[in-house]
Design an enzyme around this catalytic site. Structure first.
Site, mmCIF file in Angstrom:
data_model
loop_
_atom_site.group_PDB
_atom_site.id
_atom_site.type_symbol
_atom_site.label_atom_id
_atom_site.label_comp_id
_atom_site.label_asym_id
_atom_site.label_seq_id
_atom_site.Cartn_x
_atom_site.Cartn_y
_atom_site.Cartn_z
ATOM 1 C CG HIS A 271 -0.791 0.140 -4.472
ATOM 2 N ND1 HIS A 271 -1.479 -0.897 -3.876
ATOM 3 C CD2 HIS A 271 -0.141 -0.416 -5.521
ATOM 4 C CE1 HIS A 271 -1.253 -2.017 -4.531
ATOM 5 N NE2 HIS A 271 -0.451 -1.758 -5.530
ATOM 6 C CB THR B 167 -0.953 0.020 1.212
ATOM 7 O OG1 THR B 167 -0.186 0.016 2.427
ATOM 8 C CG2 THR B 167 -1.888 -1.167 1.194
#
Length: 349
Positions: free
Chosen positions: A43, A40
């Site tokens: 991202h 994450t």
């Protein structure tokens, strides 16, 4: 203190920030030793997930030592090895959401909330109730694996895995690898992981389970069933895109269970008949409860050598901007990359 800051999407920089103030009542300030790079975070670095903003210091998979204690903190001492649960629940919601802290409407997550200088910095301050002590003899870098293992513990519990179940794990990245450890600790039966990357397949096989390269063809399901010894009782999708969810549904038996823990894309398409006519169940899994987190810490302390195999590389803070760029370009790194926040004596001098 030095910190790794998201300057703009696709650009990280090591910067100097003010040291945090002494902790307030009920707080603990931690000197960060190592912090893992989460998917994450990547991202967030690219701007794909919309959950990070430029100017933010990220990082939530971490371990360090207690640097200072706020008023009223008991059970901890300066110098203790610790990690912390990054899910922060307001005091007024703590009792109501005990055991399901990740669902508290007022929760904030260290490393996600942009106003919090998080664990890609040399110091971080968190509530004492979120701090989890680590054994003094545990290699401190292993503490950074507790958070991703907590994600896996929660997913396995959400999927209601029982001893002896045949389980398919779709995706052999760091979360899929952690799911394998959680399944083994739970007593699952045969476990198969599908993963396109050779290095990750090799790492998964070193954990003692079967890894298959997916081809995208119908023959994949027959291969999965053959390796499992039958249709999967449970499938855990650690990727979270339409194709991987389809594999998970096709590979499970009638009335089987599919747990979606990967968040590869915010929207999915699925074959509704596989759910309705097969009476399969799909359940989501997000983060973890405080109990899941403590369970993960206990499992790593009990079998540190096994956990260590999930670490591919530990790099200095100065190398972190390059590592983010390489990981965002899908560098072939089988396991977890840790960033050391330790002070370099040569730089200090």
């Amino acid at each position: 203190m030095k910190a790794l800051r998201l300057e703009q999407f696709n650009e990280m920089a090591v910067v100097e920030l003010p040291d945090p103030d002494l902790p307030g009542p009920g707080e603990v300030r931690i000197t960060v030793a190592v912090t893992g790079i989460c998917g994450t975070d990547i991202h967030g670095f690219t701007g794909e997930n919309g959950r990070r903003v430029p100017g933010q210091v990220m990082g939530h998979e971490t371990a360090g030592v207690v640097d200072a204690l706020g008023e009223g903190v008991a059970g901890l001492s300066v110098g203790d090895q610790v990690t912390f649960n990054p899910v922060l629940v307001p005091e007024v919601e703590a009792e109501e959401y005990a055991g399901r802290e990740q669902r508290a409407p007022g929760r904030r997550v260290v490393g996600v909330a942009p106003e919090i200088v998080a664990a890609f910095a040399q110091y971080v301050t968190v509530p004492a109730r979120n701090v989890v002590p680590l054994p003094a003899d545990l290699p401190i870098e292993l503490g950074a694996l507790i958070e991703p293992l907590a994600v896996a513990v929660h997913a396995v519990r959400q999927a209601q895995v029982q001893a002896g179940d045949r389980v398919l794990v779709v995706g052999g990245g760091p979360i899929g690898q952690s799911v394998v450890l959680a399944l083994q600790a739970t007593g699952a039966g045969s476990v198969v992981v599908t993963e396109p990357t050779a290095g990750r397949r090799e790492l998964v096989q070193e954990l003692g389970v079967t890894a298959l390269e997916p081809s995208g063809a119908d023959a994949d399901i027959a291969r999965i069933h053959s390796a499992l010894g039958g249709a999967a009782d449970v499938a855990i999708d650690a990727v979270g895109i339409s194709a991987t969810l389809a594999t998970a549904l096709h590979a499970t038996r009638l009335d089987g269970r599919v747990c979606l823990v990967g968040m590869g894309t915010p929207s999915l398409t699925l074959d509704a008949f596989l759910v309705s006519t097969g009476e399969r169940q799909i359940v989501g899994s997000f983060a973890y409860s405080a109990d899941d987190f403590r369970t993960a810490a206990a499992w790593i302390a009990a079998d540190p050598d096994r956990a260590r195999s999930l670490i591919s590389r530990t790099i200095p803070l100065t190398a972190a901007p390059t590592a983010f760029t390489e990981l965002a370009a899908h560098a072939d790194v089988p396991g977890k990359v840790l960033v050391s926040l330790a002070v370099d004596p040569t730089e200090e001098s």
